[in-house]
Scaffold this active site. Sequence first.
Site, PDB file in Angstrom:
ATOM      1  N   GLU A 124       6.413  17.722   0.110  1.00  0.00           N
ATOM      2  CA  GLU A 124       6.608  17.257  -1.262  1.00  0.00           C
ATOM      3  C   GLU A 124       5.595  18.000  -2.131  1.00  0.00           C
ATOM      4  OE1 GLU A 124       7.340  13.049  -1.565  1.00  0.00           O
ATOM      5  OE2 GLU A 124       6.148  12.948  -3.400  1.00  0.00           O
ATOM      6  N   GLU A 180       4.400   9.127   3.217  1.00  0.00           N
ATOM      7  CA  GLU A 180       3.191   8.519   2.658  1.00  0.00           C
ATOM      8  C   GLU A 180       2.999   7.083   3.131  1.00  0.00           C
ATOM      9  OE1 GLU A 180       3.260   9.027  -1.580  1.00  0.00           O
ATOM     10  OE2 GLU A 180       3.197  11.207  -1.457  1.00  0.00           O
TER      11      GLU A 180
END
Length: 809
Positions: free
Chosen positions: A499, A421
């Site tokens: 994720e 991210e």
Amino acid sequence: MNSRHLIILMALSGAININAQRTVQTLKNGWEFCRGDSFNESVSQKVTVPHDWAIYGPFDRKHDLQVVAVEQNGEAEATEKTGRTGGLPFIGKGIYRTVFEVPDTTSRTITLVFDGVMSNADVTLNGKKVISWPYGYNSFYAVVDGIAVPGENYLEVACENKDGQSRWYPGAGIYRNVHVVNTDKIHIPTWGTFVTTPVVTKEYASISLTMDIEGTYNRQNIRVETVILNPQGKEVAKASNVFCARGQEFTQNFLVNDPDLWSPRNPELYTAKTTLSVDGKNVDEYETRFGIRSLAYVPEKGFFLNGEPIKFKGVCNHHDLGPLGAAVNKSALRHQLDLLKDMGVNAIRTSHNMPAPELVELCDEMGLMMMIEPFDDWGFRPKSPNGYGAVFNEWADKDVSNMVRHYRNNPSVVMWSIGNEVPSQWGEPGINELMRLRNTVRQLDPTRPITCGMDQVGEGAVIDNGFAAALDIPGFNYKPQLYDKFYEKLPNRLILGSETASTVSSRGQYFFPIEFKDHNVVLHEGNQSNSYDNESCSWSNTPDLDFARDDDHDWCIGQFVWTGFDYLGEPSPYDTDAWPSHSSVFGIIDLASLPKDRYYLYRSKWNDESPTLHILPHWNWKGREDEITPVFVYTSYPKAELFINGKSQGMREKNDSTVYNRYRLMWMDTRYEPGEVRVVAYDNDGHAVAEKTIKTAGKPHHLVAIPNRTSLTANGEDLSYITIQVADKDGNIIPTDNRRVKFKVSGAGTFEATANGDPTSLLPFQNPEMDLFSGAATAIVRSSNSEGILIFTASAPGVKPVTTTIEVK
């Protein structure tokens, strides 16, 4: 004996004599520690390493209180993030000192190896600085020839954690092991071999072993003999060659017939035992453990291990060990992996940091695949002011190189991640940073694919700007509803859930009424989340959506759930001015290593070797008589019938009416009445094959103590996790009892820590007492170095105490 010599003997107590040419001392005992930027012997304390100075607390809202807008969560305005890094005092400086002995330095090379120091480590030996390493999660080493001396050597390690360097609890200090490696001048250096298996079949496998050899002069001839030992220790291949040293690597090749292939079901390990000799004298011996297996990531078809299709049934895990903090303990890691294996997990993502070596070794041995990840910040617009982004430009290549060289021989490692991210997904420098990291990994290991956890998928982001397409495997954090779009637009033709889920729940806490919807954010009084497993965060979802994607598409190669265990810090959705919340509720297993209901939902889907039949909620609801209290059953069987006090509530069968009905059996209109809940499960042919019963418990009568292990090794490091509960006179567990319980340990062991899984509890982990939470807590005991019996007693007001014994041998 004076105190200085006592310290030396203690420091040497971890020594391992590998052979006459190479020795390894692990420096566990004999350390002195002092907080602050200068060492004050009058206030120093004796500690053992690994050591996490911050886990002792106390918890406090003020510790690392961050005022920030979390862009990854869609926040635009800065707010107070209470408990974001665990509310523990990890900020500051500390200094460690110890003394170790070197017998002789003549024609020897001495190397200091640090598995991890949190953080900004400065290492001094005999008053001379030998190395600095800012990143706390990485392993590093320093050759100290010319600084190490025969006899006593004085080692000092200073470290510092800064404000705003982390988004979760990082720990503090020398939290992983330290080693002194003593070799001949001519030797294979740290992480100096690389094993590959270019051809793998059931009939034979080719093995290639490449090594660095240091300490030679130009054109010196070195005899290199390598023996390949199979999992039973039997020689199965051998090579003996002369290496003419001219600054190059050296490679030997082997053929192994009828290989035992490494897999999660069959984690067989081989050893390459390499001996270097000069003029007939052995000068070094180096062992490389590896596995024989093949990896194939096939576009549109999925991931194949040894030619067999397999999905990642993985979890993301932080590095902390709950009440033990960040200080690594192999027994604690094994306990975590045992629980995850029973749930059906076959893979671990080390998020978002390099792992401890012990974790990778255990995954090799226990059959768990790994995605190893270095960090979650790059150089462009770092998430934390003093996080990894502050050192990325200078250190990223060094850190990634250490990571890959350290773990490229481990068969469990099947994929590298280069980030998570990162804001660089949007920024113009992002593709350059990606290519830099990708090229560093590929140069050192061309055998494994590279991924990155991506969450920025809007117009102009990773799908459109070349970022995702530049990865071998595009990994997406959440967004399962958009997988089809990603698959159609990207050239990779594979999708990984890097994720997933981020479902939130607190063990044994149930709230009514129950609602299912996307991004179901609900805040409850008391800062707990619903154990009906129907709540998530604004960016996340329940497990069912990810199950469906994996089931419906070969090109979905699996997932890594956020997270396997609760961890210290990131208490979403109670992260904004919500003290005392200080640990996550994302975990499938709580901070006390107690499984939540969600554990059995995953187990019912992932464990294909042992059936699952689990009922929720508990059936102690005084004051809810005749109110709607839904009953869920998580089971690997296709259908079941529910009975309350002998009356059928009907049959439920898994179906496609909703994604939730596909994986859960739910009776949404049942009403509470004290007594017995019984479920009978049926197979596809309509045969009753299993049943389970829960009952309304009576008055508290006695404590129950259940150790996960009743026999420990007398090494001073082995642990047993003891679950403490209250039962009525008939042995029914009372799931609502929250009384305080005190612990006492005597005999061949000591009390180590305790926890209850309550993310708002401020009780210290190290005191031998804990409040029960949802009727349970965990006490952890440690073996002594001597054989005997460890005696554990738990007591509490109003109930009979309990004593249990554990053999230490």
